[in-house]
Design an enzyme around this catalytic site. Structure first.
Site, PDB file in Angstrom:
ATOM      1  N   THR A 189       0.854  -1.185   0.000  1.00 58.15           N
ATOM      2  CA  THR A 189       0.000   0.000   0.000  1.00 58.15           C
ATOM      3  C   THR A 189       0.887   1.231   0.000  1.00 58.15           C
ATOM      4  OG1 THR A 189      -0.191  -0.235   2.410  1.00 58.15           O
ATOM      5  CG2 THR A 189      -1.967  -1.113   1.069  1.00 58.15           C
ATOM      6  N   LEU A 239      -6.259   0.870   4.645  1.00 59.69           N
ATOM      7  CA  LEU A 239      -5.284   1.662   3.903  1.00 59.69           C
ATOM      8  C   LEU A 239      -3.851   1.280   4.256  1.00 59.69           C
ATOM      9  CD1 LEU A 239      -6.928   5.204   4.063  1.00 59.69           C
ATOM     10  CD2 LEU A 239      -6.810   3.686   2.084  1.00 59.69           C
ATOM     11  N   GLU A 240      -3.617   0.955   5.513  1.00 58.42           N
ATOM     12  CA  GLU A 240      -2.250   0.668   5.933  1.00 58.42           C
ATOM     13  C   GLU A 240      -1.731  -0.676   5.404  1.00 58.42           C
ATOM     14  OE1 GLU A 240      -0.114   2.564   7.289  1.00 58.42           O
ATOM     15  OE2 GLU A 240      -1.337   4.222   8.018  1.00 58.42           O
ATOM     16  N   THR A 241      -2.521  -1.731   5.560  1.00 61.13           N
ATOM     17  CA  THR A 241      -1.993  -3.072   5.239  1.00 61.13           C
ATOM     18  C   THR A 241      -3.018  -3.989   4.578  1.00 61.13           C
ATOM     19  OG1 THR A 241      -2.581  -4.003   7.403  1.00 61.13           O
ATOM     20  CG2 THR A 241      -0.394  -2.962   7.196  1.00 61.13           C
ATOM     21  N   TYR A 294      -3.565  11.867   2.630  1.00 63.09           N
ATOM     22  CA  TYR A 294      -3.792  10.589   3.313  1.00 63.09           C
ATOM     23  C   TYR A 294      -4.909  10.725   4.347  1.00 63.09           C
ATOM     24  CZ  TYR A 294      -2.573   5.978   5.120  1.00 63.09           C
ATOM     25  OH  TYR A 294      -2.604   4.642   5.489  1.00 63.09           O
TER      26      TYR A 294
END
Length: 274
Positions: free
Chosen positions: A4, A130-132, A259
């Site tokens: 990502t 979103l992170e992982t 973000y």
């Protein structure tokens, strides 16, 4: 970097040049001195002086070597130039259905987390996705090796020296074994990509098994993320749209406005999902 995006790397693009180029405080063996082993030996002595156990130091740092790939990644970061429309359009639609499913799967856990920390489940699931990709892509770089490399390098030596100390404290506390600590190239670890200092400050054992495990336990991951946001002033029951106090908290999670806006947009889409 995860498939990502590296949160630390993305946030770094918004820092001023003066911060990035600030002179680090020199350790007894200088950063970038050309002798990584001597630097590491000095670091071990300093870690022991700071109260980290010899067992954690030995387990965490045995055989650690410089990782040139990490240095290359750090020095080749490109300025993040995507607009909100571009970034959110790429990141949110492929994750919306899975995010909606996660809201249902962890509904009772998310409800208990909101009662405890005041952070809505939609926000936590948006960050998680979103992170992982909800824990699928946490990264494969050995965390302690990455942190040691960046602590030895002179660009942000003191910042990463502190993170390396906290990585050893995670080992000492028994949250993770060193060989479990793998993540993004810049040292972020876990399903929502905590730096070790944030792990030490905000990680919680929400599933009650005696360990703060942000790599394997979804309840710990989500509750710790909520604890982080609450620690920065999240207002219970308030919205998270740009301009709100809670949006300012999202910018403490990641200082990139693009973000933070994407987290807010994703959370709003999850709130509207059937």
């Amino acid at each position: 970097m995860t498939p990502t995006i590296s949160r630390l790397a993305l946030a770094a693009f918004t820092l001023t040049a003066s911060i990035l180029s600030a002179e680090p405080t020199l350790a007894a063996v200088a950063c970038g001195s050309g002798n990584f082993d001597a630097w590491l030996s000095d670091f071990k002595t300093d870690a022991a002086a700071k109260g980290i156990s010899q067992q954690a130091i030995t387990a965490g740092l045995a055989g650690v070597t410089l990782d040139q790939t990490v240095l290359n990644r750090d020095r080749s970061q490109k300025v993040f130039s995507q607009s909100f429309e571009e970034f959110s359009g790429r990141m949110v639609p492929p994750r919306l259905q899975r995010g909606s499913n996660m809201m249902k799967q962890y509904g009772s856990v998310l409800s208990r987390i909101e009662q405890t920390y005041g952070v809505q489940g939609e926000v936590l699931v948006a960050i998680w996705g979103l992170e992982t990709d909800f824990g699928v892509n946490t990264g494969k770089f050995p965390t302690i090796r990455s942190l040691a490399t960046l602590a030895y390098d002179c660009r942000r030596a003191e910042q990463f020296r502190g993170e390396l100390m906290d990585a050893l404290r995670i080992v000492q506390r028994g949250d993770l074994a060193p060989n479990e600590m793998r993540g993004a190239w810049a040292g972020e670890i876990g399903q929502t990509q905590f730096m070790p200092s944030s792990w030490m400050k905000y990680a919680v054992d929400f599933d009650g098994n005696g360990k703060r495990d942000l790599l394997h336990s979804a309840p710990d991951v989500l509750a710790s993320t909520a604890n982080y946001l609450a620690g920065y002033g999240w207002q219970r029951g308030k919205d998270w749209e740009p301009g709100s106090a809670n949006f300012a908290v999202l910018q403490q999670w990641n200082k990139s406005e693009v973000y933070a806006k994407t987290v807010a947009y994703f959370a709003t889409q999850l709130a509207r999902a059937p």
